[in-house]
Design a protein around this motif. Sequence first.
Motif, PDB file in Angstrom:
ATOM      1  N   GLY A 134       0.818  -1.213   0.000  1.00 37.18           N
ATOM      2  CA  GLY A 134       0.000   0.000   0.000  1.00 37.18           C
ATOM      3  C   GLY A 134       0.843   1.251   0.000  1.00 37.18           C
ATOM      4  N   MET A 135       1.878   1.319   0.848  1.00 35.80           N
ATOM      5  CA  MET A 135       2.720   2.508   0.900  1.00 35.80           C
ATOM      6  C   MET A 135       3.440   2.720  -0.428  1.00 35.80           C
ATOM      7  N   VAL A 136       3.942   1.634  -1.016  1.00 36.76           N
ATOM      8  CA  VAL A 136       4.619   1.740  -2.312  1.00 36.76           C
ATOM      9  C   VAL A 136       3.669   2.295  -3.369  1.00 36.76           C
ATOM     10  N   HIS A 137       2.446   1.822  -3.358  1.00 32.32           N
ATOM     11  CA  HIS A 137       1.454   2.316  -4.314  1.00 32.32           C
ATOM     12  C   HIS A 137       1.236   3.824  -4.139  1.00 32.32           C
ATOM     13  N   TYR A 138       1.111   4.264  -2.894  1.00 34.16           N
ATOM     14  CA  TYR A 138       0.898   5.690  -2.634  1.00 34.16           C
ATOM     15  C   TYR A 138       2.041   6.527  -3.200  1.00 34.16           C
ATOM     16  N   VAL A 139       3.265   6.046  -3.035  1.00 32.08           N
ATOM     17  CA  VAL A 139       4.419   6.789  -3.553  1.00 32.08           C
ATOM     18  C   VAL A 139       4.411   6.794  -5.075  1.00 32.08           C
ATOM     19  N   GLN A 140       4.225   5.631  -5.669  1.00 32.89           N
ATOM     20  CA  GLN A 140       4.318   5.507  -7.123  1.00 32.89           C
ATOM     21  C   GLN A 140       3.204   6.244  -7.857  1.00 32.89           C
ATOM     22  N   HIS A 141       2.057   6.379  -7.215  1.00 29.66           N
ATOM     23  CA  HIS A 141       0.908   6.995  -7.879  1.00 29.66           C
ATOM     24  C   HIS A 141       0.610   8.402  -7.369  1.00 29.66           C
ATOM     25  N   GLY A 142       1.542   8.980  -6.631  1.00 33.47           N
ATOM     26  CA  GLY A 142       1.387  10.363  -6.199  1.00 33.47           C
ATOM     27  C   GLY A 142       0.222  10.590  -5.263  1.00 33.47           C
ATOM     28  N   GLU A 143      -0.080   9.611  -4.403  1.00 27.77           N
ATOM     29  CA  GLU A 143      -1.242   9.723  -3.518  1.00 27.77           C
ATOM     30  C   GLU A 143      -0.910  10.243  -2.125  1.00 27.77           C
ATOM     31  N   LEU A 144       0.347  10.595  -1.899  1.00 23.88           N
ATOM     32  CA  LEU A 144       0.692  11.252  -0.652  1.00 23.88           C
ATOM     33  C   LEU A 144       0.465  12.743  -0.845  1.00 23.88           C
ATOM     34  N   ASP A 145      -0.677  13.225  -0.365  1.00 24.48           N
ATOM     35  CA  ASP A 145      -1.054  14.623  -0.576  1.00 24.48           C
ATOM     36  C   ASP A 145       0.009  15.553  -0.029  1.00 24.48           C
ATOM     37  N   SER A 146       0.447  16.466  -0.839  1.00 22.66           N
ATOM     38  CA  SER A 146       1.459  17.399  -0.350  1.00 22.66           C
ATOM     39  C   SER A 146       1.577  18.598  -1.265  1.00 22.66           C
TER      40      SER A 146
END
Length: 385
Positions: free
Chosen positions: A347-359
Amino acid sequence: MSRTLHLPEQFIHLPRYPLLYPNPSPIHPLQTLTTQLNPSNTSKISLYTKREDHSSPLACAGNKYRKLEYIVPDILSSKPPITTLVTEGAVQSNHTVQVAAVARKLGLKALVLLGKNTGGGLAAASDQEAFLRTGNVQVAKLLGAHVRLLDAADVARLTAKSDEYDTPHILMDELRKEGSVPYWIPSGASLHPLGGVGYARCAVEISMQEEELQLPGSGRFDYVFVACGSGSTVGGLIAGFKLVEKFEKAQQGCEMRPRQVIGIPISPTKPLEWHQTRVLDFARKAAGLIGLDSTRDVTMDDVRLDDRFAGSRYGVLDTETKQTLEMMARTEGVVLDPVYTAKVLRGMVHYVQHGELDSDPAQHVNALFIHTGGQAALAAYADID
């Protein structure tokens, strides 16, 4: 800014029996993984892991020991004195092993109930005989636990009079007639009234480590990824970070962006809404025990779960999760488990790869993966090369 926290008296005085090392479980950067996922670092993301699998000297260290630290005082104060700890889980349950180890620590017996039909691990195993005797099953027996493998009919008979804590009253009555004084610890230790307090304490511990790590950007972990199984680990973290942030607001006079706990459900059996309601309940129970207003300070807005990585069934190692497990071993030299932590890291890898860490593009983001242990189960998954 100093992060010395003055905890509410209510939290400080909760009885606790130390099962962990005296120093916090380590947090270290996942530098190779960060570079591999974001080679140019244009997104300004740093990944870290908190090694709860290095938290205790007892067998197969993992997240359950934190929960059990607050349950043991209740066990030791019971009258008449407890003789046997009783708990349940799936065949390759991490929780049951840790309960068995605590029983050894306290000089008690342990009875472990393993449901053969819980999840899909056994049905999907390429070597079912090995699945029933290796991994956590082997460790539980090595610790001296009496292990009972139950089929669906056994489970239905023993738990026919379950209460809100899923107590198997028929079994407990049978044990008493045999002369035992049993103490029931629900699966994952979550339904116990004190189930979430250990991870509220862990959240405080993490906040203390943030300053030592000198994190870039906000100086804190913006995201915390953790497995959501029975739910009280996630709920406890939510409550603990709310306590930390309440103190920080009072100290600084302004409110900062909260740390976002992202729970990754590891089973698709129940709908997401069921998990969300359950986690909120655990978070509010923990909040009330540590000095917060359980209703006002913790709301459903604080509960963020993402079930896209749960796979087909609990305990089944799908292709994507297996690839994540291999990637972590071959990039960072860190071994995950096939049931919980590999799904969380996926899950964390997916968030990084798909730009889902809001910032904000100009803001550095720090994400923490909580490694809750469980590697002993790998021995039962014969198809892992």
